[in-house]
Scaffold this active site. Structure first.
Site, short mmCIF file in Angstrom:
data_model
loop_
_atom_site.label_atom_id
_atom_site.label_comp_id
_atom_site.label_asym_id
_atom_site.label_seq_id
_atom_site.Cartn_x
_atom_site.Cartn_y
_atom_site.Cartn_z
N GLY A 1 51.23 6.81 -34.91
CA GLY A 1 52.37 6.23 -35.63
C GLY A 1 53.82 6.49 -35.15
O GLY A 1 53.70 6.50 -33.70
N ILE A 2 54.73 6.78 -35.79
CA ILE A 2 56.11 7.15 -35.32
C ILE A 2 56.51 8.42 -35.37
O ILE A 2 55.96 9.29 -36.52
CB ILE A 2 57.24 6.02 -35.93
CG1 ILE A 2 58.40 6.17 -34.98
CG2 ILE A 2 57.62 6.23 -37.35
CD1 ILE A 2 59.49 4.87 -35.50
N GLU B 1 48.00 0.66 -36.37
CA GLU B 1 48.98 -0.14 -37.44
C GLU B 1 50.13 -0.25 -37.09
O GLU B 1 51.01 -1.23 -37.27
CB GLU B 1 48.80 0.50 -38.97
CG GLU B 1 49.35 1.97 -38.62
CD GLU B 1 48.90 2.79 -40.12
OE1 GLU B 1 49.82 3.52 -40.52
OE2 GLU B 1 47.80 2.66 -40.44
N GLY C 1 47.54 4.12 -43.85
CA GLY C 1 46.33 3.86 -42.92
C GLY C 1 45.49 4.87 -42.69
O GLY C 1 44.54 4.83 -41.89
#
Length: 435
Positions: free
Chosen positions: A212-213, A235, A333
């Site tokens: 992710g981030i 995602e 997710g």
């Protein structure tokens, strides 16, 4: 090609009726111009009981403020920082759901969407617009809504994949020239860097990445400069991946599906990131039903899924959505990718987190705080990584897991954790090895 006639935002949102459910596109393409027009109608007393549905959105929004109680009823699939206080106070609410199934709730009729407020790129010569940086569950909403309103914005990148839709799918067009929301990566902490090094040691050449981030994902990516032939099926991704693309390290040449393409369902980052995906056939922005499907993920080899957590107990239960009874984010997710990576040939599901909170409290604890949500069960756990090392819980007994987790806990907390494990498991615990 459909002939486009633009209307004002105020005129477009007149189609919203009391009792409707309104879906908002998310993250960088949060349609603030349309939201403000809708909020103006609520403030004028024209609406009641309008459900506002969305994933994580960016920027300031008013519809969850106390003044709109009974007018707007936010029901989020993921709680972002901008609505966290309102959610914890009860003015906004949350729907627990795997990210992969957000679209299923819409497509299968569990959540009837009446109106979609979205943002898109200007139409091309073939009559297509792009949803740009966010497809997620918005495509499902567009396909099933009664009315679709789109803010046509030249700042929205022309992304390919499921992001491309025909103008025929849109009922009202509103001109918008507002910049997309940008996200600053910020500086990496020493803890982030060490966690990044520990995770990077688990990443094999040819691996397919999901991350992710934030500090930890970017720290991992910064340590992959000597790797080869990495793929991306995730995602979301952000700017940290771009240097690896520029160096040819991320090329997707060994992916089993979508070979050569970086696949995501939403993005958030700098203008450089948005420029990168514009007209770029290497990037496919796909429906969340594809990106987060366990059946799709498992078909990729060496899926290395890197997720985070708020806390983990000594048996491996992971809390990632709440702090006690206070809701903080969402299921997201994490399970989609932990399950998918677990089934993947050579896959590695990883939970990576600092050993302590900003206040110095151990994130590895004897038990989770009362009211905490278990996002990933102890049966889902494989790798757990902190700045103090990496351990694999898969196939380990409860007592072995406790030993392993304590070994990567902060040294200041290891003694109290060891005592808690002894109290829980009894005298045999002292004979259990953490090897």
């Amino acid at each position: 090609m459909k002939s486009i006639k633009y209307v004002t935002a105020g005129d477009a949102v007149k189609v919203i009726k009391s009792g409707d459910r309104v879906h908002l596109s998310s993250v960088a393409v949060t349609p603030h111009k349309l939201i403000r027009a809708m909020v103006d109608r609520g403030r004028a007393g024209e609406l009641r009981d309008v459900k506002i549905q969305h994933l994580h959105i960016e920027g300031e929004v008013d519809y969850a403020n106390p003044e709109f109680e009974g007018i707007f009823c936010p029901e989020q699939f993921f709680v972002g920082a901008n609505l966290r206080k309102q959610t914890q106070a009860g003015y906004a609410d949350y729907i627990p759901v795997f990210l992969s199934e957000t679209q299923k709730l819409i497509r299968d009729g569990y959540l009837k969407v009446n109106v979609v407020l979205t943002m898109c790129s200007p139409p091309d010569k073939h009559g297509y617009v792009s949803l740009g940086t966010s497809v997620d569950a918005t495509l499902a909403a567009i396909e099933n809504a009664d009315v679709v309103i789109a803010a046509v914005n030249p700042h929205v990148p022309r992304a390919f994949g499921d992001a491309m839709i025909q103008t025929d799918a849109i009922d009202f067009f509103v001109e918008d020239d507002s910049p997309l929301h940008l996200h600053d990566l910020g500086e990496l902490s020493e803890t982030d860097i060490q966690i990044g090094k520990n995770v990077a040691e688990l990443v094999e050449d040819g691996a397919c990445l999901q991350m992710g981030i934030g500090g930890i994902p970017n720290a991992v990516l910064a340590q992959l400069g000597n790797h080869k032939d990495l793929g991306v099926h995730t995602e979301m991704f952000s700017d940290g991946i771009l240097p690896l693309v520029e160096k040819g390290i991320v090329n997707g040449k060994h992916k089993s599906l979508d070979r050569g393409r970086m696949v995501a369902t939403f993005l958030m980052g700098s203008q450089k990131l948005y420029d990168f995906i514009d007209d770029n056939p290497m990037v496919a922005m796909m429906d969340v039903a594809h990106t987060n499907s366990v059946n799709v993920i498992r078909k990729q080899d060496k899926v290395t899924a890197i997720n985070s957590a708020l806390a983990i107990d000594l048996t491996g239960q992971v809390c990632a959505d709440s702090i006690g009874i206070k809701h903080y984010s969402g299921v997201g997710g994490q399970i989609d990718f932990i399950r998918g990576a677990g089934y993947s040939n050579g896959g590695k599901p990883i939970i990576a987190m600092p050993s302590v909170t900003a206040k110095g409290m151990s994130k590895i604890s004897p038990t989770l705080l009362p009211g905490s949500g278990v996002v990933s069960t102890r049966a889902n756990m494989h790798w757990v990584v902190t700045e103090f090392g990496a351990v694999n819980l898969y196939g380990k007994t409860l007592q072995e897991r406790a030993r392993l987790l304590i070994s990567v806990a902060h040294p200041n907390h290891q003694e109290e954790l060891d005592k808690a494990a002894f109290d829980r498991f009894g005298s045999h615990y002292k004979f259990v090895s953490s090897k």
